[in-house]
Structure formats: C-alpha cells, structure tokens
Design a protein around this motif. Structure first.
Motif, mmCIF file in Angstrom:
data_model
loop_
_atom_site.group_PDB
_atom_site.id
_atom_site.type_symbol
_atom_site.label_atom_id
_atom_site.label_comp_id
_atom_site.label_asym_id
_atom_site.label_seq_id
_atom_site.Cartn_x
_atom_site.Cartn_y
_atom_site.Cartn_z
ATOM 1 N N ALA A 130 0.756 -1.312 0.059
ATOM 2 C CA ALA A 130 -0.049 -0.076 -0.037
ATOM 3 C C ALA A 130 0.904 1.164 -0.188
ATOM 4 O O ALA A 130 1.781 1.391 0.677
ATOM 5 N N PHE A 131 0.488 2.128 -0.713
ATOM 6 C CA PHE A 131 1.086 3.529 -0.995
ATOM 7 C C PHE A 131 1.211 4.308 0.388
ATOM 8 O O PHE A 131 2.328 5.094 0.559
ATOM 9 N N ILE A 132 0.259 4.547 1.100
ATOM 10 C CA ILE A 132 0.055 5.192 2.201
ATOM 11 C C ILE A 132 -0.350 4.272 3.563
ATOM 12 O O ILE A 132 -1.159 3.489 3.261
ATOM 13 N N ASP A 133 0.200 4.378 4.409
ATOM 14 C CA ASP A 133 -0.261 3.763 5.737
ATOM 15 C C ASP A 133 -0.922 4.631 6.669
ATOM 16 O O ASP A 133 -0.174 5.795 7.322
ATOM 17 N N ILE A 134 -2.087 4.608 7.110
ATOM 18 C CA ILE A 134 -2.794 5.288 7.853
ATOM 19 C C ILE A 134 -2.893 4.926 9.351
ATOM 20 O O ILE A 134 -3.589 3.864 9.539
#
Length: 540
Positions: free
Chosen positions: A102-106
C-alpha cells in the motif's frame, strides 16, 4: 636555372629540342614549387587569426563524424517514438510502493480525509481501525481521485468486510458497509415475512383481468391445443397437456407455459412444464435457440427439495473445508508449475536462447515448451519438459538447478547449471532401445578388401562401437571405413586374430572411421588368409 619565357614567337619560327626541354623544365619547376607550397604548414602567407575570424571561435575539440554517427545510432541510450508512446501511456502516477505494498499507511490517530486531500491522486492505503475517519476494522483499500472535491474510496478487511466512502462536492459520506451473502439472506428472509408488501391472490386476479394478450382461454382455464408435438407449440400462453400430446414432453400430464423471449427473423422461446400428477409437482424448463433447436428438458427444484438437499449437503463433514485443510493446502505447492489450463508454464520461442530463457524465469519449478529452433536447444525437434532452480543471483536469475527435456521422438536430455562451473552441457539419457536390437550395418570395403566366412559389420551401441566379421585384405592399406560419428574420438589400436594359422595383426581405427591392419605375428605367415575382427571399442 630559372625558367626564361619566350614571348616573341612568329608563325613560321622553327621549334627545336632546346625549346621543348625548356618548356618541360618550366612545367616541372612549377609543379615542384606548387607541391612545396602545399606542404608548407608554417603559414607562408603570414595570415593572422583576425583576418579569418578565428578570434570568435572557441578552442574546443570536436567529435569525429564516426563518433557522432556511433552515438546517434546507439539505441540503448536513445528513446524511440514507440518507447516514448508506450511509457507515456503507462501508469505514471504511483499507486503503490515500489515493493507493491500500500502506498499510504494510515495509522493510529491519522485522518483519512486529510490524507486523501493531501495526495491529489489515486492511491492505495492500509488503515488501522484506530485512525480518524478510517473503516471500523483494519483494512486495505484504494482511493479513486476524480478532483480535489470528488473521489471514491473502497476498503477490504481480512474477514471479508467491504466498505465504500464517497467524497462529493467536498463533503464525505460515512463508510457504507456492503452486505455479505449471509447478511443479505437474513434481510431477504425478514422481507419475505412482510405479508403487507407481497402480492395477494385478489391482486393477481385483478391484474390478470387486464391482460391484453390471452395467455389462457377466455374462461381463465388453460388453453387446449390439438398439436401433439410440444416442439411446435411456440405461441405464448398456458396450455393443458395430457395423453393426447405424445411427443417431446417431460411428463404425462401437466400445465405448459410458453413465452416468446426475442422477436425478429430468428425468435427464441422458453417452455416451462409443471407436472400436475407426480408427487411434489416437479417443474421442467427448456429453451428454443436462434439456431432453431430445442434444448433438453431440465428439472427445477422446489423450495422444500432444495432445502432438503442443502441440509443433506451441510451434514457431509467430509467434503467441507476445515482450518486443518486450509493449513495443509497452504503448505502445499502454491507456486505454479503449469499454466491455468494445465499447459506449459514457459514458452521458449524460435529467437530465444533456450538456457537463458530458463534461468531468467528465476527460482522456480515449472514446465516449458520449445520448438527446437531456439539457440542451445537439446534437440532440433520440439521438446517439452521441466526445470527446477533453487537460488538466485542479484539480477533474479537462477544459479543452481537442472533442466529435463523430452523431444517428440522420445529422446530425453538433461542439463545442470552450477553458478561456479556454468552449464554442464546437454546429455541424452541412454535407454534399453539404444543398446538392444540395434541393427548391424555392413562396412563398406576399400582397396580390394572383401568378406571371408562372414561379412564385416558395425553398429553403435550407446558410447561404444561394435565390430564383427571376417575380412580378407592386404595389410598397410585402409580396407574399410565407418562413419566418423561412430568412430572413437581419439582412434584406437588393438590386436586381432589372423585366420589360416595361429597369429595376430595390429588393428588401427582412426577418428575419421578409416580402418587398416599393420604388422603380423604368425606361426606360418604365408598361411595367413584373413583376419577376425570381433571388437567392442569405447568412443571416448
């Protein structure tokens, strides 16, 4: 002496030898002076840089024309129009990290809305349940960017959960869950119990009264028809079927419902037959295609029958998956050996390098097909086989492994790659067919040689040459030859028995297949009348 011209010639002046020699000497002197001037690199005219404008030129070394041409033709450094078009048409905006995750880890405390607003593009994400405006469970998802104020988000959890969230005109919706099959069925069951929402018999009677096309007779009963073959009943309606209807019916008595599905030059139809006599009143369905053919009758299940089968299936513990089953299967061969339809995994084309194509596939166990035309193929016939490589180099190529190939002539070949030693070379496996029932071939004689009590014959068996026969020949001459492919690679010298007396002669076979006899040791040399050549010789 310098050239002296004569400029007072008259038309009747005689030309003598001195005149001609003087002219030739003048021409020679002129050529000599011209050559000396051309070779004078010391600026004989004292020309300055200012006179020819060199003061405005940088003193920079220029590339040679051949260097420029070589650079201009270097396709590795330059981009072609096709490559530029292909790359421009590709995915230029990153949606994942370089490793595919995944490009972004929230994570905990991070706001999904703020994250989406900061990206201004489509991206994948991994969200913790403790984030702000994130799905209610840890999830993986994707945000589809339309504009700064519009977009769509979808998220998936590892237990099958699925949510959707929409940004429209700058306003976010809540995460909307999508129903699972079990949840949907529960809602259907709840809806089914609401009798106020469903159609009653009186509703049906009222609506049927408004039917403009008669599906029944005018009295509401099923239509009667004299046609005995149900294949020919294609007008929409409800028909009573009995014993008089004898052809292409699934049961003796019943109601036949016919509906036209499509119109046009080749209309299609559906027939449904309700068996009114057999217990459970089974239902049968078939259709008429655009090709003018009826399908076979297919029996449809009732609710009670379907539920009984579902219950019976649910009780079959041996066919359902358990966690132990999943653990066992997950520990099994998950890396593909073949393609999805059971064919070969790797195709080696005519322009490929067979061995390079195998190692480029990396660490894997798989199958392949080759036409036999690729470089470094084991056979010039088409081959199928398998390969197994267990380690990789820094470029992702296999470094230790083997290949087994079988061509369509049923020849089997093997090759092994060791990173330190390279490919070991193709080796064909010798079978019993290579050593049994190999035919004998007559040796062609030379220099007057001929057969004695049995002809001299040869055959190649595996890695050996077999010779058998009695030959009558002179010594010190080539008396016969076998093909070089059957001859020992380095030649062989051995002894053979003489006939006519007790004795021996030296037998020589060369790497090109030529054979001759030299020397003799015999009790009575004059009695030697031939030689027995019964030998088995190693080829390497």
């Amino acid at each position: 002496m310098a050239y002296e011209e004569k400029t007072d010639w008259l038309a009747d002046d005689p030309i003598n030898e001195d005149d001609v020699n003087r002219w030739e000497k003048g021409i020679k002197d002129a050529h000599t002076d011209l050559a000396a001037h051309k070779n004078d690199m010391n600026n004989p005219h004292k020309t300055t840089k200012a006179q020819i404008g060199l003061g405005n030129v940088d003193n920079v070394q220029q590339a040679a024309k051949k260097d420029f041409d070589r650079h201009n033709q270097d396709l590795d450094r330059h981009v072609t129009k096709e490559e530029r078009q292909k790359w421009n048409n590709g995915q230029l905006s990153k949606m994942t990290k370089d490793n595919g995750s995944a490009f972004i880890d929230i994570s905990d405390g991070q706001d999904f809305h703020q994250t989406a607003a900061s990206q201004n593009k489509t991206f994948t994400f991994s969200a913790a349940a403790t984030g702000v405006n994130t799905p209610p469970k840890p999830s993986e998802g994707i945000y589809l960017y339309s504009s700064k104020n519009n977009g769509e988000a979808a998220a998936f959890s590892d237990d099958g959960g699925f949510w959707r969230k929409t940004l429209k005109n700058g306003i976010w919706t809540e995460w909307m869950p999508f129903e699972t099959a079990a949840g949907a069925q529960a809602k259907v069951n709840e809806h089914a119990d609401k009798t106020d929402l469903h159609v009653t018999k009186s509703d049906k009677d009222k609506w049927n009264a408004g039917q403009l096309f008669n599906l029944t007779d005018n009295d509401g009963n099923a239509k009667t028809v004299t046609e005995t073959n149900l294949d020919n009943i294609k007008t929409s309606g409800i028909y009573y079927i009995s014993v008089q209807h004898t052809e292409n019916k699934p049961a003796e008595y019943g109601q036949l419902i016919v509906m036209q599905r499509t119109r046009g030059a080749s209309p299609t139809f559906v027939q449904m037959f309700i068996d009114t006599v057999t217990a459970g009143n089974p239902i049968y369905v078939r259709s008429f295609s655009t090709k003018g053919v009826w399908s076979e009758w297919s029996q449809r299940e009732t609710d009670a029958g379907s539920q009984a089968k579902v219950d019976a299936h649910a009780n079959k513990k041996d066919i359902h998956v358990t966690q132990a089953d999943k653990n066992m299967w997950n520990g099994a061969q998950l890396s593909k050996i073949t393609n999805d339809n059971g064919g070969y995994l790797l195709t080696i084309g005519d322009d490929d390098n067979f061995l390079e194509k195998i190692v480029t596939n990396g660490r894997a166990f798989g199958t392949f097909y080759s036409t036999g035309k690729a470089a470094n193929s084991p056979s010039n016939a088409s081959t199928r086989g398998m390969f197994h490589f267990t380690s990789l180099d820094s470029e992702g190529k296999g470094t230790f492994g083997y290949v087994i190939a079988v061509d369509y002539k049923n020849n089997m070949f093997t090759n092994y790659l060791d990173l330190n030693l390279g490919w070991q070379g193709w080796r064909r496996l010798v079978t019993e067919l290579d050593t049994e029932n190999v035919p004998w071939i007559n040796v062609p004689y030379k220099n007057g040689a001929k057969s004695g009590d049995r002809p001299l014959q040869y055959r190649k068996v595996g890695n050996t040459l077999h010779l058998n026969g009695h030959v009558l020949t002179d010594r010190e001459v080539v008396f016969g030859s076998v093909p070089s492919s059957c001859a020992p690679a380095k030649g062989v010298v051995t002894m053979v028995a003489a006939s006519g007396t007790t004795g021996y002669s030296k037998f020589i076979i060369y790497s090109n297949g030529d054979m001759k006899l030299t020397g003799i040791m015999a009790n009575i040399e004059n009695n030697v009348n031939g030689y027995y050549i019964d030998l088995v010789l190693a080829l390497t």
